[in-house]
Write a protein that holds these residues in place. Structure first.
Motif, PDB file in Angstrom:
ATOM      1  N   TYR A  47     -10.116 -20.940 -52.872  1.00 50.68           N
ATOM      2  CA  TYR A  47     -11.303 -21.672 -53.350  1.00 50.68           C
ATOM      3  C   TYR A  47     -11.720 -22.861 -52.482  1.00 50.68           C
ATOM      4  CZ  TYR A  47     -12.626 -19.018 -57.376  1.00 50.68           C
ATOM      5  OH  TYR A  47     -13.138 -18.029 -58.172  1.00 50.68           O
ATOM      6  N   SER A  48     -11.134 -22.992 -51.278  1.00 45.92           N
ATOM      7  CA  SER A  48     -11.404 -24.200 -50.499  1.00 45.92           C
ATOM      8  C   SER A  48     -12.873 -24.315 -50.052  1.00 45.92           C
ATOM      9  CB  SER A  48     -10.487 -24.264 -49.274  1.00 45.92           C
ATOM     10  OG  SER A  48     -10.844 -23.248 -48.363  1.00 45.92           O
ATOM     11  N   GLN A  49     -13.592 -23.215 -49.962  1.00 51.36           N
ATOM     12  CA  GLN A  49     -14.955 -23.264 -49.407  1.00 51.36           C
ATOM     13  C   GLN A  49     -16.044 -23.372 -50.465  1.00 51.36           C
ATOM     14  OE1 GLN A  49     -15.242 -23.582 -46.092  1.00 51.36           O
ATOM     15  NE2 GLN A  49     -13.011 -23.594 -46.326  1.00 51.36           N
ATOM     16  N   THR A  50     -15.677 -23.494 -51.723  1.00 51.30           N
ATOM     17  CA  THR A  50     -16.664 -23.306 -52.789  1.00 51.30           C
ATOM     18  C   THR A  50     -17.311 -24.603 -53.263  1.00 51.30           C
ATOM     19  OG1 THR A  50     -14.938 -23.447 -54.465  1.00 51.30           O
ATOM     20  CG2 THR A  50     -15.424 -21.263 -53.600  1.00 51.30           C
ATOM     21  N   ASN A  51     -18.517 -24.460 -53.855  1.00 51.63           N
ATOM     22  CA  ASN A  51     -19.297 -25.616 -54.304  1.00 51.63           C
ATOM     23  C   ASN A  51     -20.121 -25.199 -55.522  1.00 51.63           C
ATOM     24  OD1 ASN A  51     -21.150 -27.691 -54.643  1.00 51.63           O
ATOM     25  ND2 ASN A  51     -21.931 -27.623 -52.542  1.00 51.63           N
ATOM     26  N   PRO A  52     -19.819 -25.771 -56.694  1.00 49.79           N
ATOM     27  CA  PRO A  52     -20.536 -25.334 -57.895  1.00 49.79           C
ATOM     28  C   PRO A  52     -22.007 -25.748 -57.941  1.00 49.79           C
ATOM     29  CG  PRO A  52     -19.013 -27.123 -58.410  1.00 49.79           C
ATOM     30  CD  PRO A  52     -18.781 -26.760 -56.980  1.00 49.79           C
ATOM     31  N   LEU A  53     -22.459 -26.502 -56.924  1.00 49.85           N
ATOM     32  CA  LEU A  53     -23.904 -26.804 -56.860  1.00 49.85           C
ATOM     33  C   LEU A  53     -24.700 -25.511 -56.697  1.00 49.85           C
ATOM     34  CD1 LEU A  53     -26.054 -29.099 -56.742  1.00 49.85           C
ATOM     35  CD2 LEU A  53     -25.781 -29.095 -54.267  1.00 49.85           C
ATOM     36  N   HIS A  54     -24.021 -24.481 -56.250  1.00 51.21           N
ATOM     37  CA  HIS A  54     -24.700 -23.195 -56.022  1.00 51.21           C
ATOM     38  C   HIS A  54     -24.135 -22.128 -56.952  1.00 51.21           C
ATOM     39  CE1 HIS A  54     -26.287 -25.093 -52.447  1.00 51.21           C
ATOM     40  NE2 HIS A  54     -25.066 -25.408 -52.094  1.00 51.21           N
ATOM     41  N   PRO A  55     -24.575 -22.142 -58.219  1.00 59.03           N
ATOM     42  CA  PRO A  55     -24.011 -21.173 -59.169  1.00 59.03           C
ATOM     43  C   PRO A  55     -24.379 -19.730 -58.825  1.00 59.03           C
ATOM     44  CG  PRO A  55     -25.681 -22.548 -60.226  1.00 59.03           C
ATOM     45  CD  PRO A  55     -25.527 -23.055 -58.831  1.00 59.03           C
ATOM     46  N   ASP A  56     -25.410 -19.579 -57.956  1.00 63.95           N
ATOM     47  CA  ASP A  56     -25.763 -18.215 -57.555  1.00 63.95           C
ATOM     48  C   ASP A  56     -24.783 -17.691 -56.497  1.00 63.95           C
ATOM     49  OD1 ASP A  56     -26.701 -20.256 -55.941  1.00 63.95           O
ATOM     50  OD2 ASP A  56     -28.526 -19.222 -55.325  1.00 63.95           O
ATOM     51  N   ILE A  57     -24.242 -18.595 -55.676  1.00 61.39           N
ATOM     52  CA  ILE A  57     -23.276 -18.151 -54.665  1.00 61.39           C
ATOM     53  C   ILE A  57     -21.887 -17.994 -55.276  1.00 61.39           C
ATOM     54  CG2 ILE A  57     -22.256 -18.632 -52.386  1.00 61.39           C
ATOM     55  CD1 ILE A  57     -24.616 -20.408 -51.740  1.00 61.39           C
ATOM     56  N   TRP A  58     -21.516 -18.942 -56.165  1.00 59.36           N
ATOM     57  CA  TRP A  58     -20.165 -18.906 -56.751  1.00 59.36           C
ATOM     58  C   TRP A  58     -20.231 -18.913 -58.287  1.00 59.36           C
ATOM     59  CZ3 TRP A  58     -20.801 -22.380 -52.473  1.00 59.36           C
ATOM     60  CH2 TRP A  58     -20.170 -21.935 -51.309  1.00 59.36           C
ATOM     61  N   PRO A  59     -20.756 -17.841 -58.876  1.00 59.72           N
ATOM     62  CA  PRO A  59     -20.841 -17.829 -60.347  1.00 59.72           C
ATOM     63  C   PRO A  59     -19.475 -17.906 -61.026  1.00 59.72           C
ATOM     64  CG  PRO A  59     -21.471 -15.687 -59.427  1.00 59.72           C
ATOM     65  CD  PRO A  59     -21.325 -16.618 -58.267  1.00 59.72           C
ATOM     66  N   SER A  60     -18.403 -17.591 -60.283  1.00 60.42           N
ATOM     67  CA  SER A  60     -17.072 -17.680 -60.921  1.00 60.42           C
ATOM     68  C   SER A  60     -16.777 -19.128 -61.303  1.00 60.42           C
ATOM     69  CB  SER A  60     -15.978 -17.132 -60.009  1.00 60.42           C
ATOM     70  OG  SER A  60     -15.874 -17.882 -58.816  1.00 60.42           O
ATOM     71  N   THR A  63     -23.636 -33.090 -63.852  1.00 64.00           N
ATOM     72  CA  THR A  63     -22.864 -34.344 -63.792  1.00 64.00           C
ATOM     73  C   THR A  63     -23.448 -35.262 -62.716  1.00 64.00           C
ATOM     74  OG1 THR A  63     -21.284 -33.326 -62.280  1.00 64.00           O
ATOM     75  CG2 THR A  63     -20.747 -33.216 -64.632  1.00 64.00           C
ATOM     76  N   MET A  64     -22.684 -36.250 -62.253  1.00 65.22           N
ATOM     77  CA  MET A  64     -23.280 -37.241 -61.350  1.00 65.22           C
ATOM     78  C   MET A  64     -23.445 -36.756 -59.918  1.00 65.22           C
ATOM     79  SD  MET A  64     -21.977 -40.857 -62.513  1.00 65.22           S
ATOM     80  CE  MET A  64     -22.345 -41.376 -64.154  1.00 65.22           C
ATOM     81  N   ALA A  65     -22.485 -35.987 -59.464  1.00 67.55           N
ATOM     82  CA  ALA A  65     -22.508 -35.572 -58.064  1.00 67.55           C
ATOM     83  C   ALA A  65     -23.557 -34.498 -57.822  1.00 67.55           C
ATOM     84  CB  ALA A  65     -21.127 -35.048 -57.691  1.00 67.55           C
ATOM     85  N   GLY A  66     -23.873 -34.299 -56.551  1.00 63.92           N
ATOM     86  CA  GLY A  66     -24.669 -33.140 -56.151  1.00 63.92           C
ATOM     87  C   GLY A  66     -23.661 -32.052 -55.809  1.00 63.92           C
ATOM     88  N   SER A  67     -23.368 -31.922 -54.529  1.00 67.70           N
ATOM     89  CA  SER A  67     -22.308 -30.992 -54.142  1.00 67.70           C
ATOM     90  C   SER A  67     -20.995 -31.466 -54.742  1.00 67.70           C
ATOM     91  CB  SER A  67     -22.164 -30.962 -52.614  1.00 67.70           C
ATOM     92  OG  SER A  67     -23.253 -30.282 -52.059  1.00 67.70           O
ATOM     93  N   ARG A  68     -20.188 -30.524 -55.171  1.00 73.18           N
ATOM     94  CA  ARG A  68     -18.871 -30.850 -55.725  1.00 73.18           C
ATOM     95  C   ARG A  68     -17.872 -29.865 -55.152  1.00 73.18           C
ATOM     96  NH1 ARG A  68     -18.762 -30.179 -61.915  1.00 73.18           N
ATOM     97  NH2 ARG A  68     -20.480 -28.710 -61.622  1.00 73.18           N
ATOM     98  N   PRO A  69     -16.620 -30.288 -55.030  1.00 81.88           N
ATOM     99  CA  PRO A  69     -15.634 -29.308 -54.583  1.00 81.88           C
ATOM    100  C   PRO A  69     -15.352 -28.310 -55.710  1.00 81.88           C
ATOM    101  CG  PRO A  69     -14.582 -31.408 -55.083  1.00 81.88           C
ATOM    102  CD  PRO A  69     -16.054 -31.615 -55.275  1.00 81.88           C
ATOM    103  N   GLY A  70     -15.316 -27.023 -55.374  1.00 81.36           N
ATOM    104  CA  GLY A  70     -15.026 -26.010 -56.391  1.00 81.36           C
ATOM    105  C   GLY A  70     -13.545 -25.926 -56.702  1.00 81.36           C
ATOM    106  N   TYR A  71     -12.716 -26.299 -55.709  1.00 83.67           N
ATOM    107  CA  TYR A  71     -11.266 -26.107 -55.892  1.00 83.67           C
ATOM    108  C   TYR A  71     -10.690 -26.800 -57.125  1.00 83.67           C
ATOM    109  CZ  TYR A  71      -6.399 -27.413 -55.436  1.00 83.67           C
ATOM    110  OH  TYR A  71      -5.100 -27.689 -55.725  1.00 83.67           O
TER     111      TYR A  71
END
Ligand SMILES: Cc1ncc(COP(=O)(O)O)c(C=O)c1O
Length: 459
Positions: A79-92, A303-311
């Protein structure tokens, strides 16, 4: 404040111990090979892990077992590359967030209306809840000078929220057991109050506020009631089930409208996640941000952040599944038993007084010697404890690092030794004089001094 030079020398040894090895002041032209970098970093962490691995640190690392750390590493790898700002890329990741919220809601007696978010930590959960109440009651009741009723033991994150969001804190005192004084809370509520805060338990003294009574006050006035279970979210449900605590503190109480609980503390997830829950979708919606008018396109964040770490999110979900109710119950029992041993043992140490009726976050003071000098003396035996003020005291938050009889035995032995030493010699070094001076100066002066220290730390 204390003589800045000698104070800085003292904390420099503690906070900037690697300066003598040299430091980097600009981006080097040439990169360094990976092995060298990792070896250098390991040389720092080898030093830094000694204290917490031996169970000498209050809070900070809540599990720290090798198997658990190995599990985090497996999750990080995928999960090191993931970012929940993009729910379309990483819906998991969005699925994990929804499921973390549902799992937390299920242990806090939430229902199908309960909503919430995974945040970056307890402070963000609290900031968001306070912003939410401010905005919700501005719309609902036209309150434009919002106030929050805060027991003086509430975490500093609430003060930060008041500072950031222009909310006025109305401080109320505590009863003899260091729990919010309900009568004072009633007196403090007025037509500008948007929420009451209670802790389960509080950071300083580990005291669980009378949430049942506070919930009633909130109901009577139609205002919000936030339960800060950042410390207690993953212990209090089992403390109640196992008979260590008998009160109610969550959504079972109709006046409780939001709860913060930290996955990255006793949820045993790696650092970087907490959960904020709301009783109803209408409240939750006030937390969210969305704009359809930005040149950059449609934008929204929970939440407050834009990009967030998915890990951290992936790891919190994975750890909660790994532990299950049974895992948390068993861990809590071990921590609560360690708490009992420490409280009972400390009560018979000459010169030491345990504050209130704590469970596993235990504060100590003394009536005839300087508690901060006792804390410093404990420090000379390797302990890293937290200093408290008003009343002067120090505490230990017990974690999985403290559950063995060997560690609790050493704590009590060192406490007895430190108490004897503090009786004979007042402290002139360590944190005791700093706390002493801080307690005697006006708040603005102390705050300004602390900001100087922070500026120095990052310079
Ligand atoms: C009761 C309580 N609330 C809030 C917080 C803030 O949590 P964090 O440090 O994760 O922001 C803490 C941290 O110790 C806490 O003990």
């Amino acid at each position: 404040m204390p003589d800045s030079d000698s104070f800085l020398e003292q904390i420099e040894r503690k906070m900037k111990p690697y300066e003598a090895r040299g430091s980097i002041s600009e981006l080097p032209e040439q990169g360094t090979d990976a092995d060298t970098i990792v070896e250098e970093m390991s040389s720092y962490t080898r030093e830094e892990e000694k204290g917490w691995k031996q169970g000498l640190v209050s809070g900070a690392v809540y599990h720290g077992g090798d198997e658990m750390t190995g599990f985090y590493e497996r999750v990080y790898r995928i999960y090191s590359q993931t970012n929940p700002l993009h729910p379309d890329i990483w819906p998991s990741l969005t699925k994990y967030e929804r499921e973390i919220v549902r799992m937390c809601s299920s242990i806090m007696h939430g229902d199908e209306l309960t909503r919430g978010s995974v945040t970056s930590g307890g402070t963000e959960s609290i900031l968001l809840a306070m912003k939410t109440y401010r905005d919700y009651f501005r719309k609902k009741n036209g309150i434009d000078r919002p106030e929050v009723v805060l027991p003086v033991s509430a975490h500093a994150a609430f003060l930060k929220a008041c500072d950031y969001f222009c909310i006025r804190p109305r401080f109320v005192g505590l009863d003899g057991d260091f729990r919010a004084d309900v009568e004072k809370v009633k007196e403090a509520v007025n037509s500008n109050t948007v929420a009451i805060v209670g802790s389960a338990p509080s950071f300083p003294h580990g005291a669980v506020d009378p949430i049942e009574d506070l919930s009633e006050v909130a109901m009577d006035h139609g205002i919000g009631m936030h339960v800060d279970a950042c410390l207690g979210g993953f212990i209090m449900p089992w403390a109640r089930e196992l008979g260590y605590y008998s009160g109610r503190f969550d959504f079972e109480l109709p006046g409780v409208t939001s709860i913060s609980m930290d996955t990255h503390k006793y949820g045993f997830a790696p650092k970087g996640t907490s959960v904020v829950l709301y009783r109803e979708p209408e409240l939750f919606k006030e937390q969210l941000y969305a704009t359809g008018k930005w040149q950059g396109g449609i934008y929204f964040t929970p939440t407050m952040a834009g990009s967030r770490p998915g890990y951290p999110i992936a790891a919190a979900w994975a750890v909660m599944r790994l532990m299950g109710r049974r895992g948390y119950r068993e861990a809590s029992k071990r921590i609560l038993e360690a708490g009992k041993r420490i409280v009972e043992g400390a009560r018979s140490v000459d010169g030491i007084r345990v504050l209130g009726k704590p469970l596993w976050v235990i504060a100590f003071t003394s009536d005839d010697r300087n508690p901060h000098a006792i804390m410093d003396l404990m420090g000379s035996r390797g302990w890293m404890l937290s200093g408290l003020i008003d009343p002067p005291a120090f505490h230990i938050a017990l974690t999985m690092r403290h559950v063995s009889g060997e560690v609790t035995g050493k704590f009590l032995e060192d406490l007895a030794w430190a108490s004897v030493q503090a009786k004979h010699a007042g402290s002139t070094a360590g944190m005791a004089p700093v706390y002493g001076t801080a307690m005697s100066l006006p708040a603005e002066q102390v705050d300004a001094f602390l900001k100087d220290i922070v500026e120095w730390l990052y310079t």
